[in-house]
Design a protein around this motif. Structure first.
Motif, short mmCIF file in Angstrom:
data_model
loop_
_atom_site.label_atom_id
_atom_site.label_comp_id
_atom_site.label_asym_id
_atom_site.label_seq_id
_atom_site.Cartn_x
_atom_site.Cartn_y
_atom_site.Cartn_z
N GLU A 118 0.83 -1.20 0.00
CA GLU A 118 0.00 0.00 0.00
C GLU A 118 0.86 1.25 0.00
O GLU A 118 0.52 2.25 -0.66
CB GLU A 118 -0.93 -0.03 1.22
N LEU A 119 1.98 1.20 0.71
CA LEU A 119 2.89 2.34 0.76
C LEU A 119 3.51 2.61 -0.61
O LEU A 119 3.68 3.77 -1.00
CB LEU A 119 4.00 2.07 1.78
N CYS A 120 3.84 1.53 -1.32
CA CYS A 120 4.45 1.70 -2.65
C CYS A 120 3.52 2.42 -3.62
O CYS A 120 3.97 3.02 -4.59
CB CYS A 120 4.85 0.34 -3.22
N PHE A 127 -6.83 12.97 7.82
CA PHE A 127 -7.49 12.91 6.52
C PHE A 127 -7.81 11.46 6.18
O PHE A 127 -7.09 10.53 6.57
CB PHE A 127 -6.61 13.51 5.43
N THR A 128 -8.89 11.26 5.43
CA THR A 128 -9.27 9.92 4.99
C THR A 128 -8.54 9.60 3.69
O THR A 128 -8.40 10.45 2.81
CB THR A 128 -10.79 9.83 4.75
N TYR A 129 -8.07 8.37 3.59
CA TYR A 129 -7.38 7.93 2.38
C TYR A 129 -7.94 6.57 1.98
O TYR A 129 -8.06 5.66 2.81
CB TYR A 129 -5.87 7.82 2.64
N ASN A 130 -8.31 6.45 0.70
CA ASN A 130 -8.88 5.20 0.19
C ASN A 130 -7.76 4.30 -0.32
O ASN A 130 -7.07 4.64 -1.28
CB ASN A 130 -9.88 5.50 -0.92
N VAL A 131 -7.59 3.17 0.35
CA VAL A 131 -6.49 2.24 0.05
C VAL A 131 -6.97 1.07 -0.78
O VAL A 131 -8.02 0.50 -0.51
CB VAL A 131 -5.88 1.70 1.37
N ASP A 147 -11.17 2.55 3.57
CA ASP A 147 -10.80 3.90 3.98
C ASP A 147 -10.00 3.83 5.27
O ASP A 147 -10.42 3.19 6.24
CB ASP A 147 -12.04 4.77 4.21
N ILE A 148 -8.85 4.50 5.28
CA ILE A 148 -8.04 4.57 6.49
C ILE A 148 -7.83 6.04 6.84
O ILE A 148 -8.21 6.94 6.08
CB ILE A 148 -6.67 3.88 6.33
N VAL A 149 -7.23 6.26 8.01
CA VAL A 149 -6.97 7.62 8.47
C VAL A 149 -5.47 7.91 8.41
O VAL A 149 -4.66 7.09 8.85
CB VAL A 149 -7.48 7.80 9.92
N ILE A 150 -5.13 9.05 7.83
CA ILE A 150 -3.73 9.50 7.80
C ILE A 150 -3.63 10.79 8.61
O ILE A 150 -4.31 11.77 8.30
CB ILE A 150 -3.25 9.75 6.36
N PRO A 151 -2.81 10.81 9.66
CA PRO A 151 -2.65 12.03 10.46
C PRO A 151 -2.03 13.15 9.62
O PRO A 151 -1.18 12.90 8.76
CB PRO A 151 -1.70 11.61 11.58
N ALA A 152 -2.45 14.37 9.90
CA ALA A 152 -1.91 15.52 9.16
C ALA A 152 -0.40 15.63 9.35
O ALA A 152 0.33 15.98 8.42
CB ALA A 152 -2.61 16.80 9.62
N TYR A 153 0.08 15.32 10.58
CA TYR A 153 1.51 15.46 10.84
C TYR A 153 2.32 14.50 9.97
O TYR A 153 3.47 14.79 9.60
CB TYR A 153 1.84 15.24 12.31
N LEU A 158 -9.77 -0.36 14.35
CA LEU A 158 -8.49 -1.05 14.24
C LEU A 158 -8.44 -1.96 13.02
O LEU A 158 -7.48 -1.92 12.24
CB LEU A 158 -8.25 -1.89 15.50
N THR A 159 -9.47 -2.80 12.88
CA THR A 159 -9.46 -3.77 11.78
C THR A 159 -9.53 -3.08 10.43
O THR A 159 -8.94 -3.54 9.46
CB THR A 159 -10.63 -4.76 11.91
N ASN A 160 -10.24 -1.95 10.37
CA ASN A 160 -10.35 -1.24 9.09
C ASN A 160 -9.01 -0.61 8.71
O ASN A 160 -8.59 -0.68 7.56
CB ASN A 160 -11.42 -0.16 9.19
N GLN A 161 -8.34 -0.01 9.69
CA GLN A 161 -7.04 0.62 9.41
C GLN A 161 -6.02 -0.42 8.98
O GLN A 161 -5.21 -0.19 8.08
CB GLN A 161 -6.55 1.36 10.65
N LEU A 162 -6.08 -1.59 9.63
CA LEU A 162 -5.11 -2.65 9.35
C LEU A 162 -5.50 -3.51 8.15
O LEU A 162 -4.66 -4.21 7.59
CB LEU A 162 -4.95 -3.54 10.58
N GLY A 163 -6.80 -3.49 7.79
CA GLY A 163 -7.24 -4.35 6.70
C GLY A 163 -7.41 -5.79 7.14
O GLY A 163 -7.26 -6.71 6.33
N HIS A 164 -7.73 -6.01 8.43
CA HIS A 164 -7.95 -7.35 8.95
C HIS A 164 -9.42 -7.72 8.85
O HIS A 164 -10.29 -6.86 8.73
CB HIS A 164 -7.51 -7.44 10.41
#
Length: 424
Positions: free
Chosen positions: A220-222, A248-252, A261-267, A375-381
């Motif tokens: 996902e990072l790539c 911010f919301t990011y669609n992975v 949809d995951i959350v990306i901190p502004a920082y 948690l499961t949504n952010q991790l994709g579990h």
């Protein structure tokens, strides 16, 4: 002996009208090169979203095919037809043969867990065959493909086949020693600092920090863009984005060809801009154009020092090398740390932030369904209960190590640098 070449291929899929890439299997059989069409169709269908996953699945199928080629009943069977002849018993015998070889060599790997996990991936291939209408003798509804290494009969067979005379359980001993060599705790903050200081290429330290803040997988990072499109069109350089929101919301598009949809901190976006986009990216973008004869597309953000798009394999290799350097720099650094430690950081810190002082009380054992879903949504579990319990345990260990202190561990904006300072 059957030789099978793993070859990565990239092309535009006529069905999807997009570029796809995955591994393919080519067998050297009777002095001819044979495309293993059915496994290759499977690799296209199920692994085209991740080249690293595709390589893993292709490797497992290749290993299994090379094993069954040695069995008498496959003597006159073309490798392209193996899928139609294989049975549950063949899959079980393959597991046993791997365990026998391991015990004979007195090796930590492959562990019993790895052998079983690889067999499950193989079984997924045959499940796909059945679902897709291909002929196969593997019965998905039966579990006799599983090798039970805990039974005395199986243990005695493995010991005899491996030629060992020890009275104890060699499988259990090797599994236990292998487990002891793996880190079961969260990566320490001082270890993070050391690791970040030794990456040979700045892009990997930037990626590792970004992963700590988002729990994104390497695949996902790539794919994280310089500028987003579609549902992600709001993802820009930090200085061009609204300055009020803290996340911010990011669609992975991730594992299993699924979107979430995951959350990306502004920082985290600010860190990307300050430490990479402004300082490193311009020179790398130029090298990309020199290398490929065209500008680097906005869909690609992470480029190595030679201007090549960063891949999962590059991340794995760079982190493995950096962990060795970190251990040399600081012998206290656990050499078995790896990139996936970053995946555990975010949910553990979120657990501490959310449950606070309740972590050490029985009340924390009660599943918080809404939080567990985050948690499961952010991790994709897929398993809410298992995910929740796993990170509850990790958070408890961390809090107990700090004598129960929770205050000031997590800043309001969940800043990774503040966390590192606290636990260093």
């Amino acid at each position: 002996m059957l030789k099978i070449e793993l070859k990565s291929i990239s092309y535009v899929s006529t069905a999807l009208e997009v570029k796809v890439e995955h591994y393919s299997l080519i067998a050297n059989y009777k002095q001819k090169y044979v495309l293993l069409s059915v496994p290759n169709l499977y690799l296209y269908e199920r692994t085209r979203s991740s080249l690293q996953t595709s390589r893993r699945y292709a490797t497992i199928i290749s290993m299994f095919y090379r094993y069954i080629e040695t069995q008498k009943k496959y003597k006159d069977v073309d490798p392209g037809d193996y899928h139609a002849v294989v049975t549950n018993q063949d899959i079980r015998r393959w597991q046993v043969s791997r365990q026998v070889a391991r015990v004979k060599a007195n090796s930590f790997s492959p562990t019993s867990e790895t052998i079983f996990r690889d067999a499950k991936i193989l079984q997924m291939f045959f499940a796909w065959l059945s679902k897709s209408g291909f002929t196969t003798n593997v019965r998905i509804d039966l579990e006799d493909w599983v090798a039970n290494f805990k039974s005395n009969t199986m243990l005695n067979y493995v010991k005899k086949a491996a030629g060992t005379r020890v009275s104890s359980d060699p499988i259990l001993v090797l599994d236990r020693e292998a487990s002891q060599k793996r880190p079961h705790e969260l990566i320490f903050n001082q270890e993070i600092k050391t690791l970040l200081s030794v990456f040979p290429d700045k892009v990997y330290s930037v990626i590792f920090l970004f992963a700590l803040a988002t729990a994104m997988r390497p695949m996902e990072l790539c794919k994280f863009p310089l500028y987003g499109v579609g549902k992600n069109k709001h993802i820009l350089n930090y200085s061009s984005m609204p300055q009020g929101p803290t996340k911010f919301t990011y669609n992975v598009f991730g594992k299993g060809n699924k979107y979430r949809d995951i959350v990306i901190p502004a920082y985290a976006l600010k860190d990307l801009e300050d430490n990479y986009i402004k300082t490193e990216y311009p020179a790398r973008k130029k090298k990309y154009k020199d290398r490929y004869g065209k500008p680097s597309p906005p869909s690609i953000l992470f480029l190595n020092s030679e201007g090549e798009p960063v891949t999962e394999k590059m991340i794995s290799n760079a982190c493995g090398y950096a962990c060795k350097l970190a251990h040399k720099k600081d012998p206290e650094f656990r050499i078995n740390n790896n990139f996936y430690q970053s995946r555990h950081w975010w949910p553990t810190m979120m657990m501490i932030q959310h449950r606070g002082a309740l972590l050490l009380s029985p009340a924390a054992d009660v599943l918080d369904a809404a939080f567990a879903q985050v948690l499961t949504n952010q991790l994709g579990h897929s398993s809410i209960t298992t995910t929740y319990k796993h990170y509850l345990d990790l958070a408890r260990v961390l809090i107990m190590a700090k004598d129960g202190r929770v205050n000031d561990i997590i800043t309001e904006d969940f800043n990774i640098h503040a966390q590192i300072a606290e636990y260093g």
